[in-house]
Design an enzyme around this catalytic site. Structure first.
Site, short mmCIF file in Angstrom:
data_model
loop_
_atom_site.label_atom_id
_atom_site.label_comp_id
_atom_site.label_asym_id
_atom_site.label_seq_id
_atom_site.Cartn_x
_atom_site.Cartn_y
_atom_site.Cartn_z
N HIS A 53 0.82 -1.20 0.00
CA HIS A 53 0.00 0.00 0.00
C HIS A 53 0.86 1.26 0.00
O HIS A 53 1.58 1.53 0.96
CB HIS A 53 -0.88 -0.04 1.26
N HIS A 95 -1.46 10.24 -2.81
CA HIS A 95 -2.72 9.88 -2.15
C HIS A 95 -3.63 11.08 -1.93
O HIS A 95 -4.78 11.09 -2.35
CB HIS A 95 -2.45 9.18 -0.82
O1 G3P Z 1 -6.69 1.56 -2.28
C1 G3P Z 1 -6.93 0.80 -1.13
C2 G3P Z 1 -6.72 1.73 -0.04
O2 G3P Z 1 -5.56 2.39 -0.42
C3 G3P Z 1 -7.86 2.69 0.06
O3 G3P Z 1 -7.56 3.65 0.92
O4 G3P Z 1 -7.26 5.99 1.24
O5 G3P Z 1 -5.31 4.51 1.39
O6 G3P Z 1 -6.30 5.00 -0.80
P1 G3P Z 1 -6.55 4.84 0.66
CA CA Z 2 -5.24 3.68 -2.47
#
Ligand code: G3P
Ligand code: CA
Length: 380
Positions: A53, A95
């Site tokens: 992530h 992000h």
């Molecule tokens: O994309 C999966 C997860 O990343 C969703 O949350 O806010 O970290 O993009 P975010």
């Molecule tokens: Ca994401």
């Protein structure tokens, strides 16, 4: 009956035969007990999947060279990224839709610190330091070499994915897509140009080989209109609808938001949130399936709370519903062994994690090289 068989400690082979007979299924017992495994295989997606992530973002500033290179070298299946577009039309990995949290925009452009990312050109963005914030926020993981890191273009993330012996896939989210009309088509053009929409060369034996498979790219979004546009642009590329509750998403039992609630602890607030009904949840999954999704990305409530702990959308009945509809399940964002274990037991098919090193250990395929050693080797 199964309990009796287990208590009698039958051999795995005998148990497998018995289970197959009892359940009336052909194929392996694993497949019968782990519906997501067969679904993932059909889409060419590793099972269970380790989705880094924003890269290995526990150990290095999110969505930067060291976070993605570390994730690749550790052996993550996918590099996850959030795609947005600069004022001059370049796709970048970031992000937040402003630059405040993860750069020194307030020093470099004091009058523009709160402006949307889309109002900056690539050249302006590349003047920012996207690493020093991490050193301040996480002094225990700080490294002098992180100061001055740059925000990356999608091209640069692809270079990293292609640049080692491990060949991870790309797990790409269209972030705030309503701010970027046409981003789905732009993404298609870039992936096509870089050769990621057709078969890619195999990795050397013993290395991550996801880029060679049909699931080399997974497209993800929270937004239904973006899923429709991704499906139109890239019908053959696997897609995941990220799950959330509230207006425009899965209807919630209460329309109170965290802000309205007056609650102090975000995780505790979200832990109390429920979907309105099983029928509404099922309808959301049906919509996702009908519009091209092969999976869902649900939030999870984490044992120790924290910023990443949200609604529990990985309850066993929810997972059964998703699998019954042919949808795999990749929950976000899970970093601790206690949660890997508890949520896996409810039947999911991998995780988004900031700690690819820990999830790889949990899945019994730890990196041979430590985080520290890799970071030193790659120049940090
Ligand atoms: O994309 C999966 C997860 O990343 C969703 O949350 O806010 O970290 O993009 P975010
Ligand atoms: Ca994401």
């Amino acid at each position: 009956m199964l309990n009796r068989l287990c208590r009698n400690a039958l051999s795995k082979t005998v148990l497998a035969t018995a289970l197959t007979a009892v359940m009336g299924v052909s194929g392996s017992v694993m497949a019968a007990n782990e519906p997501g495994k067969a679904l993932a295989a059909k889409a060419g997606i590793p099972w269970p999947a380790v989705i880094a992530h924003r890269g290995a973002s526990f150990n290095a500033p999110e969505e930067t060279v060291p976070s993605y290179t570390l994730a690749r070298e550790l052996g993550a299946d996918y590099l996850e990224m959030d795609i947005q577009r600069t004022k001059d039309g370049v796709l970048i990995a970031l992000h937040d839709d402003t630059l405040e949290r993860t750069t020194n925009v307030a020093e470099v452009y004091p009058d523009r610190a709160k402006d949307p990312l889309s109002s900056f050109t690539l050249e302006e963005i590349k003047r920012l330091d996207a690493g020093s914030w991490f050193n301040k926020a996480h002094p225990d993981r700080a490294r002098a070499s992180y100061a001055g890191l740059k925000i990356l273009t999608l091209d640069e993330v692809i270079d990293i994915a292609e640049g080692g012996k491990n060949k991870p896939g790309l797990y790409i989210e269209t972030k705030v897509p309503a701010q970027f009309p046409g981003v789905e088509e732009d993404l298609k053009k870039k992936l096509e140009q870089r050769g990621w929409l057709s078969q890619r060369p195999a990795a050397e034996k013993g290395h991550v080989n996801v880029a060679h498979s049909a699931g080399r790219v997974v497209l993800q979004t929270f937004e239904k209109p973006s899923l429709e546009l991704l499906q139109k642009a890239m019908p053959d590329t696997p897609k995941v609808l990220l799950l959330w509750t509230g207006d425009g998403y899965i209807p919630a039992a209460s329309d109170k938001t965290f802000k309205d609630s007056g609650a102090k602890d975000k995780a505790a607030f979200y832990a109390t949130q429920q979907v309105k009904s099983k029928e509404e949840f099922a309808a959301y999954l049906d919509w996702a399936k009908a519009h091209g999704a092969i999976g869902t990305g649900p939030s999870a409530a984490l044992k120790n709370g924290g910023d990443q702990s949200y609604m529990d959308l990985v309850q066993p009945w929810m997972n059964t519903m998703a699998h019954d509809r042919g949808l795999i399940i990749h929950p976000y964002t899970v970093d601790d062994a206690v949660d890997f274990k508890a949520i896996s037991a409810r039947g999911v098919d991998g995780f988004f994690t900031n700690r690819a090193s820990e999830l790889l250990k949990f899945y019994g395929r730890p990196s041979k090289e430590s985080v520290e050693s890799i970071l030193k080797r790659i120049g940090y």
